[in-house]
Write a protein that holds these residues in place. Structure first.
Motif, PDB file in Angstrom:
ATOM      1  N   VAL A  45       0.855  -1.184   0.000  1.00 30.69           N
ATOM      2  CA  VAL A  45       0.000   0.000   0.000  1.00 30.69           C
ATOM      3  C   VAL A  45       0.890   1.231   0.000  1.00 30.69           C
ATOM      4  O   VAL A  45       1.793   1.362   0.832  1.00 30.69           O
ATOM      5  CB  VAL A  45      -0.932   0.031   1.225  1.00 30.69           C
ATOM      6  CG1 VAL A  45      -1.824   1.277   1.175  1.00 30.69           C
ATOM      7  CG2 VAL A  45      -1.787  -1.220   1.294  1.00 30.69           C
ATOM      8  N   ASP A 105       0.675   5.138   0.458  1.00 30.62           N
ATOM      9  CA  ASP A 105      -0.110   6.294   0.883  1.00 30.62           C
ATOM     10  C   ASP A 105       0.466   7.536   0.204  1.00 30.62           C
ATOM     11  O   ASP A 105       1.601   7.933   0.475  1.00 30.62           O
ATOM     12  CB  ASP A 105      -0.035   6.410   2.408  1.00 30.62           C
ATOM     13  CG  ASP A 105      -0.762   7.630   2.947  1.00 30.62           C
ATOM     14  OD1 ASP A 105      -1.381   8.370   2.160  1.00 30.62           O
ATOM     15  OD2 ASP A 105      -0.710   7.845   4.177  1.00 30.62           O
ATOM     16  N   LEU A 121      -4.168   2.212   8.191  1.00 31.62           N
ATOM     17  CA  LEU A 121      -3.118   1.278   7.802  1.00 31.62           C
ATOM     18  C   LEU A 121      -2.328   0.795   9.012  1.00 31.62           C
ATOM     19  O   LEU A 121      -1.881  -0.356   9.044  1.00 31.62           O
ATOM     20  CB  LEU A 121      -2.194   1.935   6.773  1.00 31.62           C
ATOM     21  CG  LEU A 121      -2.848   2.206   5.417  1.00 31.62           C
ATOM     22  CD1 LEU A 121      -1.932   3.042   4.533  1.00 31.62           C
ATOM     23  CD2 LEU A 121      -3.213   0.895   4.722  1.00 31.62           C
ATOM     24  N   VAL A 164       3.531  -1.095   4.066  1.00 31.99           N
ATOM     25  CA  VAL A 164       2.941   0.233   3.913  1.00 31.99           C
ATOM     26  C   VAL A 164       4.054   1.243   3.657  1.00 31.99           C
ATOM     27  O   VAL A 164       5.027   1.327   4.412  1.00 31.99           O
ATOM     28  CB  VAL A 164       2.134   0.640   5.156  1.00 31.99           C
ATOM     29  CG1 VAL A 164       1.600   2.064   5.000  1.00 31.99           C
ATOM     30  CG2 VAL A 164       0.980  -0.337   5.387  1.00 31.99           C
ATOM     31  N   ARG A 196       4.855   5.467   2.198  1.00 33.84           N
ATOM     32  CA  ARG A 196       4.202   6.778   2.148  1.00 33.84           C
ATOM     33  C   ARG A 196       5.068   7.749   1.356  1.00 33.84           C
ATOM     34  O   ARG A 196       6.294   7.789   1.522  1.00 33.84           O
ATOM     35  CB  ARG A 196       3.972   7.316   3.565  1.00 33.84           C
ATOM     36  CG  ARG A 196       3.296   8.696   3.602  1.00 33.84           C
ATOM     37  CD  ARG A 196       3.017   9.140   5.026  1.00 33.84           C
ATOM     38  NE  ARG A 196       2.597  10.533   5.089  1.00 33.84           N
ATOM     39  CZ  ARG A 196       1.341  10.955   4.958  1.00 33.84           C
ATOM     40  NH1 ARG A 196       0.370  10.075   4.769  1.00 33.84           N
ATOM     41  NH2 ARG A 196       1.049  12.235   5.035  1.00 33.84           N
TER      42      ARG A 196
END
Length: 278
Positions: free
Chosen positions: A38, A40, A51, A61, A63
């Motif tokens: 994922v 972000d 998350l 995750v 970002r």
């Protein structure tokens, strides 16, 4: 740690309302050899908090420090993946539990297949089905790339569907340069076309994904710009002698394009009215 067979990539921007359901649907896949990445995109809503609530070791995750444009963000999340096969799922869409397994079995069985897509359900903001088993008319089963290209031209829209319904090879994604920022609305279709330059297509009859029709989505705002880009993409295909598109295919596509646009707009109108009543 060895790389997973399949990477499911989820680009997320201001995705708090639906993201948890999307991630849960991906983590519920019946194929075990999956990683979930994922990205972000510098969200300022509850996306980071949601998350942090997931502890599954298959989930990574990442970002961005700043908001990236759509194509750049989608390409980055795929670049961060490690799997041989890739599926990109928008942060408000859903997968059937068997989606990844069934599509992986198709691609892993034959290196001459470049792209597999499934039919999908169109759902509203509440997750209710607006239209079931959409897409792939005349494209179920194994199809030569040239046949698919001609059907794309004749359709006047995107008969293959959104990213959540597709699985492709990472190697071929890199070879075609990923998502092309020159396209805004048919960016996914442009990628499917590029991948078809590497092999055959398989369309799956079952609905294995769900595309959420939202009032505020990019597709809902498309209208004339989407239509113009779609026509430009189709004309480019029709003008490429390598695909063998016939004059009649181009004529049918020009006639069908307004209807394809109106059918899609009708779904967004229904979703808008349902959302207003809710």
């Amino acid at each position: 740690m060895s790389a997973a067979a399949v990477s499911v990539c989820i680009p997320a921007y201001q995705a708090g309302r639906y993201l948890a359901d999307t991630v849960r649907s991906v983590l519920a896949q019946t194929l075990d050899d999956v990683e979930v990445v994922v990205l972000d995109n510098a969200s300022t809503d509850e996306t980071p908090d949601i998350l942090r609530g997931f502890t599954d070791p298959r989930l990574r995750v990442l970002r961005n420090d700043r908001v990236l444009p759509l194509a750049e963000n989608w390409n980055r999340v795929v670049a961060e993946s490690r799997g041989r096969f890739v599926k990109l799922v928008c942060a408000d869409d859903l997968l059937h539990p068997d989606c990844v397994r069934r599509q992986y079995e198709v691609l892993a069985s034959d290196p001459a297949i470049a792209l597999v897509c499934a039919r999908r359900d169109m759902i509203n903001e509440a997750g209710e089905v607006l239209a079931a088993n959409r897409g792939l008319r005349g494209l179920v089963g194994r199809q030569p790339a040239g046949t698919v290209i001609r059907k794309i031209v004749r359709h006047g829209g995107n008969p293959l569907g959104e990213p959540g319904g597709a699985l492709f090879r990472r190697e071929q994604f890199d070879a075609v340069g990923g998502f092309d920022a020159r396209w805004k609305f048919p960016m996914d279709l442009a990628l499917w076309i590029g991948l078809l330059g590497h092999g055959d297509f398989v369309g799956q009859r079952e609905s294995l994904a769900a595309f959420r029709v939202r009032r505020s989505s990019l597709s809902a705002r498309a209208q004339r710009a989407e239509y113009a880009e779609q026509r430009a993409l189709s004309e480019g295909l029709a003008s490429d002698p390598g695909w063998g598109v016939r004059p009649v295919d181009r004529l049918v596509g020009a006639a069908m394009a307004p209807g394809a646009r109106l059918r899609r707009q009708a779904l967004f109108l229904v979703a808008k009215r349902q959302g207003e009543r809710g």
